[in-house]
Scaffold this active site. Sequence first.
Site, short mmCIF file in Angstrom:
data_model
loop_
_atom_site.label_atom_id
_atom_site.label_comp_id
_atom_site.label_asym_id
_atom_site.label_seq_id
_atom_site.Cartn_x
_atom_site.Cartn_y
_atom_site.Cartn_z
CG ASP A 1 -22.13 -17.86 1.42
OD1 ASP A 1 -21.73 -17.05 1.54
OD2 ASP A 1 -22.19 -18.66 0.18
CG ASN B 1 -7.85 -5.98 -0.11
OD1 ASN B 1 -8.08 -4.80 -1.28
ND2 ASN B 1 -8.22 -7.40 -0.69
CB VAL C 1 -16.09 -13.29 3.52
CG1 VAL C 1 -15.45 -11.94 4.06
CG2 VAL C 1 -17.52 -12.93 3.62
CG ASP C 2 -12.86 -8.72 -0.56
OD1 ASP C 2 -13.94 -8.08 -1.01
OD2 ASP C 2 -12.04 -8.10 -0.50
CB SER D 1 -9.26 -9.10 11.24
OG SER D 1 -9.04 -7.94 10.62
N GLY E 1 -9.52 -14.49 9.15
CA GLY E 1 -9.33 -15.57 8.19
C GLY E 1 -8.01 -15.33 7.74
CE1 TYR F 1 -5.58 -8.98 4.95
CE2 TYR F 1 -6.96 -7.25 6.04
CZ TYR F 1 -6.22 -7.76 4.93
OH TYR F 1 -6.22 -6.88 3.75
P1 ADP Z 1 -9.79 -11.27 6.60
O1 ADP Z 1 -9.04 -11.09 5.35
O2 ADP Z 1 -10.56 -10.30 7.16
O3 ADP Z 1 -9.40 -12.33 7.57
P2 ADP Z 1 -11.31 -13.62 5.43
O4 ADP Z 1 -12.57 -13.41 4.62
O5 ADP Z 1 -10.12 -14.31 5.13
O6 ADP Z 1 -11.08 -12.01 6.02
O7 ADP Z 1 -12.06 -14.24 6.82
C1 ADP Z 1 -12.81 -13.61 7.67
C2 ADP Z 1 -13.92 -14.76 8.08
O8 ADP Z 1 -14.92 -14.79 6.91
C3 ADP Z 1 -13.23 -15.96 8.46
O9 ADP Z 1 -13.94 -16.57 9.52
C4 ADP Z 1 -13.63 -16.81 7.28
O10 ADP Z 1 -13.96 -18.04 7.53
C5 ADP Z 1 -15.20 -16.35 6.91
N1 ADP Z 1 -15.58 -16.50 5.72
C6 ADP Z 1 -15.26 -16.84 4.37
N2 ADP Z 1 -16.29 -17.02 3.45
C7 ADP Z 1 -17.33 -16.61 4.02
C8 ADP Z 1 -18.70 -16.44 3.47
N3 ADP Z 1 -19.08 -16.58 2.35
N4 ADP Z 1 -19.59 -16.10 4.44
C9 ADP Z 1 -19.24 -15.75 5.80
N5 ADP Z 1 -18.02 -15.83 6.32
C10 ADP Z 1 -16.95 -16.23 5.34
#
Ligand code: ADP
Length: 187
Positions: free
Chosen positions: A18, A32, A41-42, A125, A127, A129
Amino acid sequence: MLGLRHYRGTAVDLFQGDITSFVCDAMVNAANTSLRGGGGVDGAIHRAGGPSILEECERIGGCETGQAVATTAGRLPAKKVIHTVGPIWRGGHEREAERLQSCYQSSLHLAAASNLLHVAIPSISTGIYGYPVAEAAKVAMQTIRSFCDDRPQALRRITMVLFDSETYKAYQKALFACFPEAEGDET
Ligand code: ADP
């Protein structure tokens, strides 16, 4: 360690976990264009960092795809959060690779310009996206390598922080393909 390269004065490595508990100077957020927070992650970064991040994001007002802006890191174990906006995957014919490359470039240049020497970056991008992870990992590693070619020793360490093991494996493959030098080699 599995997944470490030294290249032109910068350590490039991988960590599975994480990002919000990862100690670094600049924590990159996959944001975004509205910068108002979101899922993945956002959401995790805003929850863990607290409201001061959103307040600064609102003052900035937004960010274009491929660009990056810095804010406070609030309660996160970092000095700054760098918000970058990855492209939404639309099949690969809408300059997604170029725009993803621009995310990494902008984020790394911004960190170096702000003297934030250890940068942690999630898999932008791939996840919500929908960017295919193997392709995204190649873009990430190639862009990191060219950054180190252009700006040797500008950063001390760049860590890709990958949430799950599938993503970790994809980045490990891309790391070894892009940095074929033996572990620990300084080129
Ligand atoms: P995007 O909208 O750019 O695709 P996401 O957050 O949906 O961003 O996903 C991007 C990557 O971050 C994915 O591989 C997801 O599994 C990962 N992710 C989600 N939460 C966390 C976290 N707490 N720490 C690190 N990576 C994360």
